[in-house]
Structure formats: structure tokens, C-alpha cells
Design an enzyme around this catalytic site. Structure first.
Site, PDB file in Angstrom:
ATOM      1  N   CYS A 195       0.832  -1.196   0.000  1.00 24.06           N
ATOM      2  CA  CYS A 195       0.000   0.000   0.000  1.00 24.06           C
ATOM      3  C   CYS A 195       0.878   1.262   0.000  1.00 24.06           C
ATOM      4  O   CYS A 195       1.859   1.350  -0.739  1.00 24.06           O
ATOM      5  CB  CYS A 195      -0.945  -0.072   1.199  1.00 24.06           C
ATOM      6  SG  CYS A 195      -2.261   1.135   1.244  1.00 24.06           S
ATOM      7  N   THR A 196       0.565   2.231   0.860  1.00 20.22           N
ATOM      8  CA  THR A 196       1.329   3.476   0.907  1.00 20.22           C
ATOM      9  C   THR A 196       2.686   3.312   1.585  1.00 20.22           C
ATOM     10  O   THR A 196       3.428   4.293   1.710  1.00 20.22           O
ATOM     11  CB  THR A 196       0.530   4.566   1.652  1.00 20.22           C
ATOM     12  OG1 THR A 196       0.162   4.069   2.938  1.00 20.22           O
ATOM     13  CG2 THR A 196      -0.713   4.958   0.876  1.00 20.22           C
TER      14      THR A 196
END
Length: 289
Positions: free
Chosen positions: A172-173
Site C-alpha cells: 500500500c502506501t
């Protein structure tokens, strides 16, 4: 004339549908063929169900064993206040089946770390305690992940671990942290869909819109749940398809969501725009600082 056009359009549509069904059938047949070609006896014939049932443990393991392409002694998953729970625990659920590799949860400091879901985890290791890892996994979050991209001590530790790691991985981030550490420069990478292209471009990375991707030792996944897909792909690469299938089967990882969505390409336009707006407004005060 109108009737003729209608008939012609119907014929074309039916033809397209027939081709689509035919194409789908071919893909299924190809997948079935690929499965049949694996795990054959020495004479090239498949095992019968009876033969498989009558095998002892050692014999069974010899049938499905594939020599690893790599050996890993340590896997470390960085956790910090505000990390997305599934970003870390999804990959851990998969990679935990990699034996006898030691798995470590590593905090900015040792002690209690609280996820975005308010799940509290007691962490026995801080970054000051860890000098080397074979695989580093960095999960994502939101505000706290953005703040981590400004944390010089943390970024220096990530660079230090990366110098000797075999695999440097983000979910993800978490790719924001890898990017801020300067590790994605010129690399193909993916991340959560939110402003993914422009964010990765800021770090000199080439955005690839896929569930996961890898460029050399760097593996990155799209948002949250995609970390499971990526971890299974890593398992497949390192320990082989048989073991990766065993892990997926053990987890009964066979996702079939009740509706189409989960990505801007599939979600309703209104939902996508409002979600992006919510993210923008949540992050704005921290960017302004």
C-alpha cells in the site's frame, strides 16, 4: 430496413458473445492443462487419488517438494502507530508459513504500537536493535505514513537494512516510505491507488497499475489487501508453486467480493471522487505544515 439492421446487430453481438465464451473456455482449459502437467510420476503419468492417499508423510513431501530458489533467515515487518492492520498482518499470515525463517515485528521503538484500527501490538524490537534483515516489509497507513516520509532516522534505518537485504518490500502506501528513502528511483513500483502516479513520480519511480509488481529485489503492492497477493507471489518465487498453493489453500484465499469495486477502474465514479476528496482533506493540514 430497421428490422434488417436490428437482425445484423443481433448476429454481431451473439458472435462477440460466442467468441468471449470460447475465449474464456480456452483460458480455463489452459489452466486445467497446466495443473495436470504438474506433480507427475517419474513416468510422466498423474498420481491416482488412491496412490496419494496411501502415501506416508515423507513420501508426500518428496512429491510436492521443490528446491527453494533462495534461503531467508529473517523477515522483519516494520510497524508504527497508524499502520493499516491488514497491510502488516496479511503478509505475516502468508510469510509466517516460511520455515524456519524468523519473523520479527519491528517498531520505531520497542513497546506498544497501535494500528489505525486501534489494534495494540506489543513489539519486542525497535529499529535500533536490528542491523540486518533478509526481507524488510513496510506496510502503509495514511497520516502517520506521510509523517514517516519526513522521519530522517527511520529513513536512514530503511536504507541501512536495504543495503544488505535480499528483498525490500512495501504494501500500500508503504511505498511512500521506500520512495522517500530514495530506493525507488528509476524503479517500477505500485502503491495504493490514491494519487499513485503523481506520488511515485515525485520519488522518481515508474508507476505500474497492478496488484503487485517487482523490479529486482524491490516488491511493491497496491492497497491493503493486495499485500496478500504479493506475499503469495513471493512465496511462489522462493519456495515454489506447490508450497505457495498449500499456503493459499491453508488460508482458503479464494476472494469473491459481493460486488464489483475496490479500485477506481471498477468503483462507482461518485464513490471514487468522494473518497479521493476525503483523502485530500485529511492529508492537507499535514502537507501545509
Amino acid at each position: 430496413m430497421k428490422n434488417t439492421i436490428f437482425i445484423l446487430m443481433t448476429i454481431v453481438l451473439l458472435g462477440c458473445q460466442e467468441k468471449k465464451i470460447s475465449s474464456t473456455a480456452l483460458v480455463k482449459e489452459e489452466i486445467t492443462t497446466q495443473k495436470k502437467e504438474r506433480n507427475l510420476k517419474s513416468d510422466g503419468t498423474p498420481y491416482s487419488d488412491e496412490e496419494l492417499q496411501n502415501m506416508g508423510h515423507a513420501e508426500s513431501m518428496a512429491v510436492i517438494y521443490e528446491a527453494p530458489t533462495d534461503t531467508l533467515e529473517t523477515i522483519g515487518i516494520l510497524v508504527y502507530d497508524g499502520f493499516f492492520t491488514l497491510d502488516a498482518l496479511g503478509p505475516l499470515s502468508v510469510l509466517n508459513s516460511m520455515y524456519p525463517t524468523k519473523k520479527l515485528l519491528i517498531g520505531r521503538e520497542k513497546g506498544t504500537v497501535t494500528s489505525n484500527d486501534n489494534v495494540k501490538i506489543e513489539v519486542d524490537h525497535g529499529i535500533d536493535d536490528i542491523e540486518q534483515l533478509d526481507m524488510l516489509v513496510i506496510p502503509g497507513g495514511f497520516i502517520q505514513t506521510y509523517e514517516a516520509t519526513k522521519d530522517k532516522k527511520l529513513l536512514e534505518w530503511v536504507r541501512k537494512i536495504d543495503r544488505n537485504s535480499k528483498y525490500t518490500v512495501s504494501v500500500c502506501t508503504g511505498a511512500w516510505i521506500l520512495g522517500a528513502a530514495g530506493l525507488l528511483e528509476g524503479k517500477k513500483a505500485t502503491t495504493h491507488w490514491y494519487r499513485a502516479d503523481e506520488t511515485l513520480a515525485e520519488y522518481g519511480a515508474i508507476f505500474i497499475k497492478q496488484r503487485y509488481t517487482n523490479d529486482g529485489k524491490y516488491w511493491t503492492s497496491a492497497g491493503v489487501s493486495a499485500g496478500i497477493d504479493m506475499s503469495l507471489a513471493l512465496m511462489d518465487k522462493i519456495l515454489g508453486r506447490n508450497y505457495a498453493e498449500f499456503v493459499a489453500l491453508n488460508l482458503e484465499y479464494d476472494p469473491k467480493p459481493p460486488f464489483e469495486g475496490g479500485h477506481p477502474d471498477k468503483a462507482d465514479r461518485v464513490v471514487t471522487i468522494m473518497t479521493e476528496k476525503m483523502f485530500d482533506e485529511g492529508l492537507a493540514p499535514y502537507i501545509e505544515k
